[in-house]
Design a protein around this motif. Structure first.
Motif, PDB file in Angstrom:
ATOM      1  N   ASN A 189      47.317  -0.981  13.586  1.00 39.91           N
ATOM      2  CA  ASN A 189      47.505  -0.901  12.137  1.00 39.91           C
ATOM      3  C   ASN A 189      48.931  -1.284  11.742  1.00 39.91           C
ATOM      4  OD1 ASN A 189      44.927  -0.193  11.108  1.00 39.91           O
ATOM      5  ND2 ASN A 189      45.194   1.908  11.805  1.00 39.91           N
ATOM      6  N   ILE A 190      49.888  -0.994  12.604  1.00 43.03           N
ATOM      7  CA  ILE A 190      51.262  -1.458  12.365  1.00 43.03           C
ATOM      8  C   ILE A 190      51.317  -2.973  12.450  1.00 43.03           C
ATOM      9  CG2 ILE A 190      53.597  -1.543  13.340  1.00 43.03           C
ATOM     10  CD1 ILE A 190      53.273   1.384  14.142  1.00 43.03           C
ATOM     11  N   GLN A 191      50.666  -3.542  13.465  1.00 41.91           N
ATOM     12  CA  GLN A 191      50.661  -5.003  13.621  1.00 41.91           C
ATOM     13  C   GLN A 191      50.036  -5.689  12.411  1.00 41.91           C
ATOM     14  OE1 GLN A 191      48.691  -5.192  17.577  1.00 41.91           O
ATOM     15  NE2 GLN A 191      50.485  -6.367  18.221  1.00 41.91           N
ATOM     16  N   ARG A 192      48.909  -5.160  11.933  1.00 43.09           N
ATOM     17  CA  ARG A 192      48.257  -5.767  10.764  1.00 43.09           C
ATOM     18  C   ARG A 192      49.146  -5.677   9.531  1.00 43.09           C
ATOM     19  NH1 ARG A 192      43.850  -2.436  12.495  1.00 43.09           N
ATOM     20  NH2 ARG A 192      42.535  -3.571  13.947  1.00 43.09           N
ATOM     21  N   ASN A 193      49.786  -4.524   9.348  1.00 41.59           N
ATOM     22  CA  ASN A 193      50.670  -4.363   8.198  1.00 41.59           C
ATOM     23  C   ASN A 193      51.893  -5.266   8.302  1.00 41.59           C
ATOM     24  OD1 ASN A 193      50.092  -2.213   6.005  1.00 41.59           O
ATOM     25  ND2 ASN A 193      49.391  -1.226   7.887  1.00 41.59           N
ATOM     26  N   ALA A 194      52.391  -5.457   9.526  1.00 41.21           N
ATOM     27  CA  ALA A 194      53.549  -6.329   9.722  1.00 41.21           C
ATOM     28  C   ALA A 194      53.198  -7.774   9.382  1.00 41.21           C
ATOM     29  CB  ALA A 194      54.045  -6.228  11.170  1.00 41.21           C
ATOM     30  N   ILE A 222      54.716  -1.160  -0.188  1.00 43.71           N
ATOM     31  CA  ILE A 222      53.648  -0.284   0.300  1.00 43.71           C
ATOM     32  C   ILE A 222      53.418  -0.505   1.793  1.00 43.71           C
ATOM     33  CG2 ILE A 222      51.159   0.158   0.193  1.00 43.71           C
ATOM     34  CD1 ILE A 222      51.296  -0.458  -2.813  1.00 43.71           C
ATOM     35  N   ALA A 223      53.350  -1.773   2.213  1.00 43.84           N
ATOM     36  CA  ALA A 223      53.096  -2.081   3.623  1.00 43.84           C
ATOM     37  C   ALA A 223      54.218  -1.546   4.514  1.00 43.84           C
ATOM     38  CB  ALA A 223      52.947  -3.585   3.807  1.00 43.84           C
ATOM     39  N   MET A 270      43.024  -8.737   2.012  1.00 45.52           N
ATOM     40  CA  MET A 270      43.715  -7.992   3.072  1.00 45.52           C
ATOM     41  C   MET A 270      43.641  -6.488   2.813  1.00 45.52           C
ATOM     42  SD  MET A 270      47.156 -10.152   4.134  1.00 45.52           S
ATOM     43  CE  MET A 270      47.974  -9.877   2.564  1.00 45.52           C
ATOM     44  N   ILE A 271      43.705  -6.102   1.537  1.00 45.71           N
ATOM     45  CA  ILE A 271      43.625  -4.679   1.195  1.00 45.71           C
ATOM     46  C   ILE A 271      42.260  -4.116   1.592  1.00 45.71           C
ATOM     47  CG2 ILE A 271      43.709  -2.991  -0.674  1.00 45.71           C
ATOM     48  CD1 ILE A 271      45.464  -5.039  -2.209  1.00 45.71           C
ATOM     49  N   VAL A 272      41.209  -4.844   1.255  1.00 47.00           N
ATOM     50  CA  VAL A 272      39.851  -4.401   1.587  1.00 47.00           C
ATOM     51  C   VAL A 272      39.704  -4.230   3.099  1.00 47.00           C
ATOM     52  CG1 VAL A 272      37.423  -5.088   1.596  1.00 47.00           C
ATOM     53  CG2 VAL A 272      38.809  -5.418  -0.467  1.00 47.00           C
ATOM     54  N   GLN A 273      40.231  -5.182   3.858  1.00 48.38           N
ATOM     55  CA  GLN A 273      40.158  -5.085   5.315  1.00 48.38           C
ATOM     56  C   GLN A 273      40.954  -3.878   5.813  1.00 48.38           C
ATOM     57  OE1 GLN A 273      41.738  -8.909   6.205  1.00 48.38           O
ATOM     58  NE2 GLN A 273      39.823  -9.988   5.809  1.00 48.38           N
ATOM     59  N   GLY A 274      42.120  -3.660   5.223  1.00 53.68           N
ATOM     60  CA  GLY A 274      42.948  -2.521   5.617  1.00 53.68           C
ATOM     61  C   GLY A 274      42.249  -1.198   5.377  1.00 53.68           C
ATOM     62  N   ALA A 292      44.995  12.983   7.847  1.00 53.44           N
ATOM     63  CA  ALA A 292      45.492  13.193   6.483  1.00 53.44           C
ATOM     64  C   ALA A 292      46.395  12.038   6.049  1.00 53.44           C
ATOM     65  CB  ALA A 292      46.265  14.509   6.406  1.00 53.44           C
ATOM     66  N   ALA A 293      47.196  11.519   6.975  1.00 53.40           N
ATOM     67  CA  ALA A 293      48.079  10.390   6.654  1.00 53.40           C
ATOM     68  C   ALA A 293      47.250   9.154   6.292  1.00 53.40           C
ATOM     69  CB  ALA A 293      48.988  10.088   7.842  1.00 53.40           C
ATOM     70  N   TYR A 294      46.220   8.870   7.086  1.00 54.47           N
ATOM     71  CA  TYR A 294      45.349   7.727   6.779  1.00 54.47           C
ATOM     72  C   TYR A 294      44.683   7.903   5.413  1.00 54.47           C
ATOM     73  CZ  TYR A 294      45.488   5.549  11.448  1.00 54.47           C
ATOM     74  OH  TYR A 294      45.877   4.891  12.592  1.00 54.47           O
ATOM     75  N   THR A 295      44.229   9.118   5.120  1.00 52.13           N
ATOM     76  CA  THR A 295      43.556   9.393   3.847  1.00 52.13           C
ATOM     77  C   THR A 295      44.508   9.166   2.677  1.00 52.13           C
ATOM     78  OG1 THR A 295      42.132  11.026   4.932  1.00 52.13           O
ATOM     79  CG2 THR A 295      42.280  11.120   2.531  1.00 52.13           C
ATOM     80  N   ARG A 296      45.720   9.674   2.801  1.00 50.81           N
ATOM     81  CA  ARG A 296      46.720   9.520   1.733  1.00 50.81           C
ATOM     82  C   ARG A 296      47.068   8.049   1.509  1.00 50.81           C
ATOM     83  NH1 ARG A 296      50.348  11.821   4.125  1.00 50.81           N
ATOM     84  NH2 ARG A 296      51.861  10.185   4.554  1.00 50.81           N
ATOM     85  N   LEU A 297      47.277   7.322   2.599  1.00 45.34           N
ATOM     86  CA  LEU A 297      47.653   5.916   2.492  1.00 45.34           C
ATOM     87  C   LEU A 297      46.500   5.067   1.965  1.00 45.34           C
ATOM     88  CD1 LEU A 297      49.688   5.526   5.803  1.00 45.34           C
ATOM     89  CD2 LEU A 297      50.536   6.008   3.504  1.00 45.34           C
ATOM     90  N   THR A 298      45.264   5.455   2.287  1.00 44.36           N
ATOM     91  CA  THR A 298      44.099   4.754   1.753  1.00 44.36           C
ATOM     92  C   THR A 298      44.053   4.877   0.240  1.00 44.36           C
ATOM     93  OG1 THR A 298      42.817   5.094   3.786  1.00 44.36           O
ATOM     94  CG2 THR A 298      41.576   4.629   1.767  1.00 44.36           C
ATOM     95  N   GLY A 299      44.321   6.075  -0.271  1.00 44.75           N
ATOM     96  CA  GLY A 299      44.354   6.276  -1.721  1.00 44.75           C
ATOM     97  C   GLY A 299      45.390   5.398  -2.385  1.00 44.75           C
ATOM     98  N   GLU A 300      46.530   5.232  -1.739  1.00 47.45           N
ATOM     99  CA  GLU A 300      47.604   4.412  -2.299  1.00 47.45           C
ATOM    100  C   GLU A 300      47.194   2.942  -2.398  1.00 47.45           C
ATOM    101  OE1 GLU A 300      52.419   4.006  -1.697  1.00 47.45           O
ATOM    102  OE2 GLU A 300      51.172   4.319   0.078  1.00 47.45           O
ATOM    103  N   ILE A 301      46.580   2.425  -1.348  1.00 47.45           N
ATOM    104  CA  ILE A 301      46.218   1.009  -1.392  1.00 47.45           C
ATOM    105  C   ILE A 301      44.962   0.766  -2.243  1.00 47.45           C
ATOM    106  CG2 ILE A 301      47.370   0.351   0.740  1.00 47.45           C
ATOM    107  CD1 ILE A 301      44.772   0.526   2.231  1.00 47.45           C
ATOM    108  N   LEU A 302      44.134   1.797  -2.444  1.00 48.74           N
ATOM    109  CA  LEU A 302      43.008   1.664  -3.362  1.00 48.74           C
ATOM    110  C   LEU A 302      43.507   1.426  -4.785  1.00 48.74           C
ATOM    111  CD1 LEU A 302      40.480   4.369  -2.109  1.00 48.74           C
ATOM    112  CD2 LEU A 302      40.002   1.944  -2.389  1.00 48.74           C
ATOM    113  N   LEU A 303      44.533   2.154  -5.188  1.00 51.40           N
ATOM    114  CA  LEU A 303      45.123   1.957  -6.520  1.00 51.40           C
ATOM    115  C   LEU A 303      45.738   0.564  -6.628  1.00 51.40           C
ATOM    116  CD1 LEU A 303      46.835   5.429  -7.110  1.00 51.40           C
ATOM    117  CD2 LEU A 303      44.785   4.541  -8.236  1.00 51.40           C
TER     118      LEU A 303
END
Length: 338
Positions: A189-194, A222-223, A270-274, A292-303
């Motif tokens: 997930n770090i590699q994809r975000n990078a 965000i990334a 890319m957001i949808v894939q993430g 919990a971290a994944y859940t929080r970050l998912t909410g951020e990229i959904l917005l």
């Protein structure tokens, strides 16, 4: 499994999405081919470009047989191959590597939903092509010393069983070390975000619209923030963290190789894939703080994704996927005619 008279909604949606993605990739790779200088990397790009062209033709044939309208998708107007180099050859190769992986993921889902023999066969063959593309890109990355592989972990002497409830915790008290699965997913997930950050940095430098540039800059923030969250989790278990992707972008900022429409579609894709990868990461996690971290970050990229979709709608860039007919709309249209 039998051939049916009509495509199912699942088959139609998967074919439509595959056509849009192949059109996007075909357009992007046209630019990559023009700018790449390394002959080995050029060959991998050509392979990916040929695959995208054959995919477009195959789906166009299916849609014609079924009487389905072909998406507008992307055209020569969305790319300028003469624009200055925006990314390095390393970026091109990393991009193809991710393309192969994402292609295998998408076609696996499409195969599982196919019931017609011809559609099942099409996606099965497409999966194989993406698999070969991914393998070839890995080989070139390895030969050039550019492949960042997930870290290894020490071999344990014996098999053990979980004995304490704190195996699941992570907020308070002593945190257990990361599991191999958790390390692998955090790392990828770090590699994809990078790589996504590199894409957005390039887009932010050349986008024509000020609104689009601001959207790309927001995505970069965000990334990078999400990379920091994942990196801290890895470092907490003394696991090495992969490097960022800023060096894969040149300083070109005068002429854009891509239309703002294409760059926005690429970004929201890319957001949808993430979101999908984060969902999978949550489902395989056992430490609560990581889930919990994944859940929080998912909410951020959904917005972030919603704001992007609104921008695309305002600019009439968002092509509507196949949908069910609106019965109320049909009735109202009939009433107006009468």
């Amino acid at each position: 499994m039998e051939n049916q008279k009509s495509l199912t909604s699942a088959e139609l949606s998967q074919l439509w999405g595959s056509y849009m993605n192949a059109s996007l990739i075909n357009t992007v790779l046209t630019y990559f081919l023009e700018k790449s200088e390394d002959e080995e990397i050029v060959q991998v790009i050509k392979e990916a470009h040929t695959l995208s062209e054959s995919t477009l033709q195959s789906i166009a044939n299916i849609f014609e047989q079924e009487g389905e309208p072909l998406p507008v998708a992307f055209t020569d107007e969305d790319v300028n191959p003469e624009a200055p180099r925006l990314y390095t050859d390393n970026f091109f190769l990393q991009y193809i590597n991710q393309l192969g992986m994402l292609g295998m993921t998408a076609t696996t889902a499409a195969i599982s939903m196919a019931t017609r023999k011809d559609i099942y066969r099409f996606f099965s063959e497409l999966y194989h092509s993406f698999n070969v593309l991914h393998e070839n890109s890995v080989s070139v990355l390895l030969s050039k010393g550019l492949l960042t592989v997930p870290p290894t972990i020490p071999t344990l002497d014996t098999v053990d069983f979980v004995k304490k409830q704190n195996f699941l915790t992570g907020w308070f008290g002593e945190r257990r070390p990361l599991l191999a699965q958790e390390i692998a997913l955090l790392f990828t997930n770090i590699q994809r975000n990078a790589l996504g950050t590199a894409v957005l940095i390039g887009f932010s430098q050349v986008a024509k619209s000020k609104e689009v540039r601001k959207y790309m800059l927001r995505g970069i923030d965000i990334a990078k923030k999400q990379v920091n969250v994942f990196s801290e989790l890895l470092e907490g278990s003394d696991v090495p963290v992969p490097m960022g992707g800023d060096a894969m972008v040149t300083n070109s900022n005068e002429v854009s190789p891509f239309s703002d429409k294409l760059m926005m579609y690429h970004t929201t894709g890319m957001i949808v894939q993430g979101i999908g990868f984060y969902g999978f990461s949550i489902s395989t996690n056992t430490r609560r703080d990581i889930a919990a971290a994944y859940t929080r970050l998912t909410g951020e990229i959904l917005l972030y994704a919603e704001d992007g979709a609104n921008m695309m709608i305002e600019n009439e860039w968002l092509e509507e996927p196949p949908r069910m007919v609106d019965r109320e709309e049909l009735a109202n249209t009939r009433n107006r005619k009468e």
